[in-house]
Design a protein around this motif. Sequence first.
Motif, short mmCIF file in Angstrom:
data_model
loop_
_atom_site.label_atom_id
_atom_site.label_comp_id
_atom_site.label_asym_id
_atom_site.label_seq_id
_atom_site.Cartn_x
_atom_site.Cartn_y
_atom_site.Cartn_z
N GLN A 5 11.18 -65.79 6.94
CA GLN A 5 12.18 -65.63 5.87
C GLN A 5 11.73 -64.58 4.84
OE1 GLN A 5 12.31 -70.01 5.25
NE2 GLN A 5 14.52 -69.77 5.21
N LEU A 6 10.42 -64.53 4.61
CA LEU A 6 9.88 -63.49 3.72
C LEU A 6 10.07 -62.11 4.36
CD1 LEU A 6 6.56 -65.09 2.38
CD2 LEU A 6 8.58 -64.50 1.02
N ILE A 7 9.85 -62.06 5.68
CA ILE A 7 10.07 -60.80 6.40
C ILE A 7 11.52 -60.36 6.28
CG2 ILE A 7 10.15 -59.77 8.73
CD1 ILE A 7 7.56 -61.43 9.34
N GLN A 8 12.43 -61.32 6.40
CA GLN A 8 13.86 -61.03 6.26
C GLN A 8 14.17 -60.49 4.85
OE1 GLN A 8 16.43 -64.32 7.39
NE2 GLN A 8 18.19 -63.36 6.42
N LEU A 9 13.54 -61.08 3.83
CA LEU A 9 13.72 -60.61 2.46
C LEU A 9 13.23 -59.16 2.33
CD1 LEU A 9 14.22 -61.03 -0.65
CD2 LEU A 9 11.85 -61.85 -0.77
N ARG A 10 12.06 -58.88 2.89
CA ARG A 10 11.49 -57.52 2.82
C ARG A 10 12.45 -56.52 3.45
NH1 ARG A 10 9.94 -52.70 5.23
NH2 ARG A 10 9.54 -53.83 7.15
N GLN A 11 13.02 -56.90 4.59
CA GLN A 11 13.91 -55.98 5.29
C GLN A 11 15.24 -55.79 4.55
OE1 GLN A 11 13.94 -57.33 9.41
NE2 GLN A 11 11.77 -56.86 9.67
N GLU A 12 15.68 -56.84 3.86
CA GLU A 12 16.88 -56.71 3.02
C GLU A 12 16.62 -55.75 1.86
OE1 GLU A 12 18.11 -60.58 1.71
OE2 GLU A 12 18.49 -61.27 3.76
N LEU A 13 15.44 -55.88 1.24
CA LEU A 13 15.07 -54.97 0.14
C LEU A 13 14.98 -53.54 0.66
CD1 LEU A 13 12.29 -57.16 -1.57
CD2 LEU A 13 14.48 -56.51 -2.61
N HIS A 14 14.48 -53.40 1.89
CA HIS A 14 14.34 -52.07 2.50
C HIS A 14 15.70 -51.39 2.68
CE1 HIS A 14 12.04 -49.08 4.87
NE2 HIS A 14 13.20 -48.91 5.49
N GLN A 15 16.71 -52.19 2.98
CA GLN A 15 18.05 -51.64 3.25
C GLN A 15 18.76 -51.15 1.99
OE1 GLN A 15 19.77 -55.00 5.53
NE2 GLN A 15 20.20 -53.50 7.12
N SER A 16 18.34 -51.66 0.83
CA SER A 16 19.06 -51.35 -0.42
C SER A 16 18.13 -50.75 -1.47
CB SER A 16 19.69 -52.64 -0.98
OG SER A 16 20.43 -53.30 0.02
N PRO A 17 17.56 -49.58 -1.19
CA PRO A 17 16.59 -48.99 -2.12
C PRO A 17 17.24 -48.44 -3.38
CG PRO A 17 17.08 -47.45 -0.35
CD PRO A 17 17.82 -48.71 -0.03
N GLU A 18 16.51 -48.55 -4.49
CA GLU A 18 16.96 -47.95 -5.75
C GLU A 18 15.78 -47.17 -6.35
OE1 GLU A 18 20.16 -50.76 -7.82
OE2 GLU A 18 18.29 -51.81 -7.41
N THR A 19 16.05 -45.99 -6.87
CA THR A 19 14.98 -45.15 -7.40
C THR A 19 14.68 -45.50 -8.86
OG1 THR A 19 16.65 -43.44 -7.76
CG2 THR A 19 15.29 -43.23 -5.79
N ALA A 20 13.62 -44.89 -9.39
CA ALA A 20 13.10 -45.18 -10.73
C ALA A 20 14.20 -45.18 -11.79
CB ALA A 20 12.02 -44.18 -11.10
N GLY A 21 14.23 -46.25 -12.57
CA GLY A 21 15.17 -46.36 -13.66
C GLY A 21 16.53 -46.92 -13.27
N GLU A 22 16.74 -47.13 -11.96
CA GLU A 22 18.05 -47.61 -11.48
C GLU A 22 17.92 -48.90 -10.67
OE1 GLU A 22 19.36 -44.30 -9.16
OE2 GLU A 22 19.76 -43.03 -10.91
N GLU A 23 16.90 -49.70 -10.97
CA GLU A 23 16.55 -50.81 -10.07
C GLU A 23 17.29 -52.12 -10.35
OE1 GLU A 23 12.70 -48.52 -11.27
OE2 GLU A 23 14.36 -49.49 -12.32
#
Length: 374
Positions: A5-23
């Motif tokens: 489930q942690l791996i799934q969370l990591r992969q979800e975060l990977h799919q929706s990246p946000e750059t500095a100041g827009e997180e």
Amino acid sequence: MHLNQLIQLRQELHQSPETAGEEGKTASKILQFFSKIEPDEVIENLGGHGLAFIFKGKSAGPRTLFRAELDALPIQEIGNPSYKSKVDGKAHLCGHDGHMTILCGLGEKIAAQKPEKGEVVLLFQPAEETGEGARRILDDPKFQRIKPDFAFALHNLPGFPLHQLVIRKGTFAAGSTGLTISLTGKTAHAAHPDAGINPAKAIMHLIQTLPNLPSYFKNFSLVTIIHAELGSLAFGTSAGKGSLSVTIRAFNQQDLDSLIERAMAEAKGIAKVEKLGIEFSLVESFAVSKNDPNAAEIAEQVMLELGFDIYEKPEPFRWSEDFGLFSQTCPSYLFGLGSGENCPQLHEPTYDFPDELIETGVKLFEGIAKKLNG
């Protein structure tokens, strides 16, 4: 939460990246995760989109902080995982998605078994990639609520065996600053350049002299020319404006500060001779990441007890990490976690954080938290 489930969370975060100041959306995902495990205190909007989750012990003791980064990079991902970035031109190509997930896993462990003494703080920092986030966190009045007695962070490191721990006493990573020198002369007709003041000669002089400044310093330092600009593409015009941008780095904070001053003094001298106006801009300033001996002893004892493969690096890394600023405020310790000898390098468009490292990172941080807070 199980590891998958942690791996799934990591992969979800990977799919929706946000750059500095827009997180903002990334912070919301992390907030949602922690709402289920009920920390004792939550601080939002810390230095921007930063978050801090506080777990309190029963008795007095040290406040131990663990840090992860929220931001991704403005680079197009060209690798092809099933969870590839869905945001055009942005991707988690430094592993901050993995670092965040490790802290989420740590949060679950600490929520299940609260500290006996002191406090454990899990900090999710914005804008690491631009070197702005740590400064914003430290300048935020809310930081006083989480000001740590010890601070720890890790960074995954391609090129080192998977799960190997890369450590260093003293300086772990260089400090660096981007310096732009803007020069203003006088535009003239290209047929009469003598009627104007063209910055070309000054820029050429700076390109030749600035990279040699580190020779005046005993320890490692470096000036890298990264960008030069002169006038515009107008063949009838002699340029009246120009700029030169360099990155200055060093293993010693005093050397870094002195080298920046020296580069600016050199540029001022040349501008004066050439009768040019001059302005300076400092950007992406990263402090030297220096490991405290006491924090190092605690972390390295845990590493030995857990039986990990440890590599002590003879020289500091030449790249910079925003965690360096924390090392100026409290005993801090930054270490590397090998992400495989054949793993693409950080910031490469095919890089992807190895999910196998999540469990390793959680174990290490949990061991440090237990050592300090029981």
